[in-house]
Design an enzyme around this catalytic site. Structure first.
Site, PDB file in Angstrom:
ATOM      1  N   ASP A  16     -29.148 -21.027  -1.902  1.00 47.59           N
ATOM      2  CA  ASP A  16     -30.437 -21.610  -3.111  1.00 47.59           C
ATOM      3  C   ASP A  16     -29.366 -22.824  -3.599  1.00 47.59           C
ATOM      4  OD1 ASP A  16     -30.488 -19.610  -5.990  1.00 47.59           O
ATOM      5  OD2 ASP A  16     -28.968 -19.730  -4.595  1.00 47.59           O
ATOM      6  N   ASP A  21     -23.485 -22.299  -4.352  1.00 47.20           N
ATOM      7  CA  ASP A  21     -23.914 -22.197  -2.893  1.00 47.20           C
ATOM      8  C   ASP A  21     -23.425 -22.890  -2.088  1.00 47.20           C
ATOM      9  OD1 ASP A  21     -25.887 -21.229  -4.594  1.00 47.20           O
ATOM     10  OD2 ASP A  21     -26.190 -20.214  -3.043  1.00 47.20           O
ATOM     11  N   ASN A  45     -32.156 -20.708  -7.510  1.00 44.23           N
ATOM     12  CA  ASN A  45     -31.712 -21.464  -8.691  1.00 44.23           C
ATOM     13  C   ASN A  45     -32.307 -23.220  -8.752  1.00 44.23           C
ATOM     14  OD1 ASN A  45     -28.476 -20.155  -8.970  1.00 44.23           O
ATOM     15  ND2 ASN A  45     -27.909 -21.601  -7.106  1.00 44.23           N
ATOM     16  N   THR A 132     -26.578 -15.941   0.241  1.00 44.19           N
ATOM     17  CA  THR A 132     -26.187 -16.299  -1.893  1.00 44.19           C
ATOM     18  C   THR A 132     -27.216 -16.677  -2.484  1.00 44.19           C
ATOM     19  OG1 THR A 132     -25.976 -18.467  -0.656  1.00 44.19           O
ATOM     20  CG2 THR A 132     -24.222 -17.235  -0.491  1.00 44.19           C
ATOM     21  N   PHE A 174     -28.905 -11.961 -11.000  1.00 45.04           N
ATOM     22  CA  PHE A 174     -29.402 -13.293 -11.388  1.00 45.04           C
ATOM     23  C   PHE A 174     -30.407 -13.555  -9.553  1.00 45.04           C
ATOM     24  CE2 PHE A 174     -31.880 -17.349 -11.110  1.00 45.04           C
ATOM     25  CZ  PHE A 174     -32.258 -18.072 -10.423  1.00 45.04           C
ATOM     26  N   ASN A 175     -29.853 -13.050  -8.370  1.00 47.64           N
ATOM     27  CA  ASN A 175     -30.222 -12.886  -6.887  1.00 47.64           C
ATOM     28  C   ASN A 175     -31.527 -11.981  -6.597  1.00 47.64           C
ATOM     29  OD1 ASN A 175     -29.126 -15.552  -5.838  1.00 47.64           O
ATOM     30  ND2 ASN A 175     -27.166 -14.518  -5.033  1.00 47.64           N
ATOM     31  N   HIS A 248     -18.906 -17.223  -8.160  1.00 49.26           N
ATOM     32  CA  HIS A 248     -19.710 -16.362  -6.624  1.00 49.26           C
ATOM     33  C   HIS A 248     -19.471 -16.022  -5.216  1.00 49.26           C
ATOM     34  CE1 HIS A 248     -21.348 -15.252 -10.921  1.00 49.26           C
ATOM     35  NE2 HIS A 248     -21.788 -16.522 -10.838  1.00 49.26           N
ATOM     36  N   ASP A 249     -20.778 -17.557  -4.804  1.00 48.37           N
ATOM     37  CA  ASP A 249     -21.253 -17.258  -3.567  1.00 48.37           C
ATOM     38  C   ASP A 249     -20.287 -17.517  -2.580  1.00 48.37           C
ATOM     39  OD1 ASP A 249     -24.079 -19.176  -4.186  1.00 48.37           O
ATOM     40  OD2 ASP A 249     -24.229 -17.263  -4.171  1.00 48.37           O
TER      41      ASP A 249
HETATM   42  O1  RIB Z   1     -26.066 -14.275  -9.927  1.00 46.06           O
HETATM   43  C1  RIB Z   1     -25.352 -15.653  -9.263  1.00 46.06           C
HETATM   44  C2  RIB Z   1     -25.882 -15.897  -8.253  1.00 46.06           C
HETATM   45  O2  RIB Z   1     -26.993 -16.415  -8.583  1.00 46.06           O
HETATM   46  C3  RIB Z   1     -25.199 -16.858  -7.144  1.00 46.06           C
HETATM   47  O3  RIB Z   1     -26.007 -17.173  -6.019  1.00 46.06           O
HETATM   48  C4  RIB Z   1     -25.725 -18.220  -7.824  1.00 46.06           C
HETATM   49  O4  RIB Z   1     -25.831 -19.258  -7.367  1.00 46.06           O
HETATM   50  C5  RIB Z   1     -26.956 -17.885  -8.131  1.00 46.06           C
HETATM   51  O5  RIB Z   1     -28.176 -18.235  -7.247  1.00 46.06           O
HETATM   52 CA    CA Z   2     -26.833 -18.917  -4.958  1.00 40.39          CA
END
Ligand code: RIB
Ligand code: CA
Length: 317
Positions: A16, A21, A45, A132, A174-175, A248-249
């Protein structure tokens, strides 16, 4: 040209974009040992039309128009799309910062879920899924065609928080928070699952000196990544109070390049669905009280310096 060779690990990236990403996509492109079969996009996102456009934009900018992008689910399986923070962290169009040229390559007409099912059914090799964003596309494909699980080598997910607090609520990352029902389906799939959670992504951050290293490398991709991180660092300092970038990703790709980048431990993990206070929380059965079989490798430790070196080296290739 896209790398093709029977020795390469075959991957599909479901994402996303989103700054991290986008960097994960660039790292996978530059990795010598990975073959990207396709990229699927999901709402997370930002709205689906933005995440899809951003995936196409970054691949075209990097010179990879032959890596196909398939647009997927525009909202979670059972909930409305959570819109509060995506734009705050990633900008109104999901990829704020550098003004990249608009994509020129068309997005494929096939829905991402159908592409995932078709590709996983047709492949001779088992495929690694890198996820991701919210797991909506993956869960939808598993629900529609359970047989595809047999051809999934492993699923590497950016998501969750076991020991760390969440980043969207104090309980949830979040994801997982955006689509907890999808996450529960994937955690219950029986596929080999690696959870690259906030427990390691928040310990492998890029700081200003790392961003300057990227900028000073001068390579076109290195410079654009530095510019993406400039934006990401600014939104993080405004929203979280620290001027640093958890990419993160990209760590999900990193563990395929160097398998000892992150140390994992296998345990049982489930997802909270109902209580507003904890919905989206990933709970690990660390003391084995559920009697459930382990279903997930949780991330315990990460080598930040190795990750920073990996990103810098690959972004100038
Ligand atoms: O919490 C971080 C995640 O949420 C990452 O994948 C970022 O791109 C968002 O999608
Ligand atoms: Ca992401």
């Amino acid at each position: 040209m896209v790398k093709k060779n029977s020795e390469l690990k075959k991957i599909i990236i479901d994402c996303d974009p989103g700054h991290d990403d986008a960097i994960a996509l660039l790292l996978a492109i530059k990795a010598d040992n990975l073959e990207i079969l396709g990229v699927t996009t999901v709402a997370g996102n930002s709205e689906l039309h933005n995440t899809t456009r951003n995936a196409r934009k970054i691949l075209d900018y990097a010179g990879y128009p032959d890596i196909d992008v398939y647009s997927g689910c525009d909202r979670p399986m059972q909930r409305e799309l959570f819109r509060l923070t995506g734009a705050i962290i990633h900008g109104e169009d999901g990829l704020g910062g550098p003004m990249l040229p608009p994509p020129v390559t068309p997005v494929k007409a096939e829905h991402a879920v159908d592409y995932l099912i078709r590709t996983l059914r047709d492949t001779e090799d088992r495929i690694i899924l890198i996820v991701t964003g919210p797991m909506t596309n993956i869960a939808a494909a598993m629900e529609k065609a359970p047989d595809i699980k047999d051809n999934i080598d492993k699923i590497i997910v950016m998501g969750g928080a076991i020991f760390e607090p969440g980043n969207i609520t104090s309980a949830a990352e979040f994801n997982i928070y955006v689509d907890p029902e999808a996450a529960k389906i994937v955690f219950g799939s029986g596929c080999e699952l690696f959870l690259v959670s906030l427990d390691v992504t928040m310990k492998a951050m890029f700081f200003e000196e790392d961003i300057e290293t990227l900028r000073n490398q001068g390579h076109k991709i290195s410079v654009v990544v530095a510019s993406l991180l400039d934006f990401f660092a600014e939104t993080h300092v405004k929203h979280f109070g620290f001027k640093a970038c958890p990419i993160h990703d990209a760590l999900c790709v990193g563990i395929l390049i160097e398998e000892n980048l992150i140390e994992f431990k296998k345990t049982f993990v489930d997802v909270a669905l109902h209580d507003p206070l904890t919905v989206g929380e990933t709970v690990a059965d660390l003391w084995g009280i559920t009697g459930n079989m382990a279903n997930c490798h949780i991330a315990m430790r990460v080598d930040r310096e190795k990750f920073v070196r990996m990103i810098c080296e690959h972004m100038k290739k």
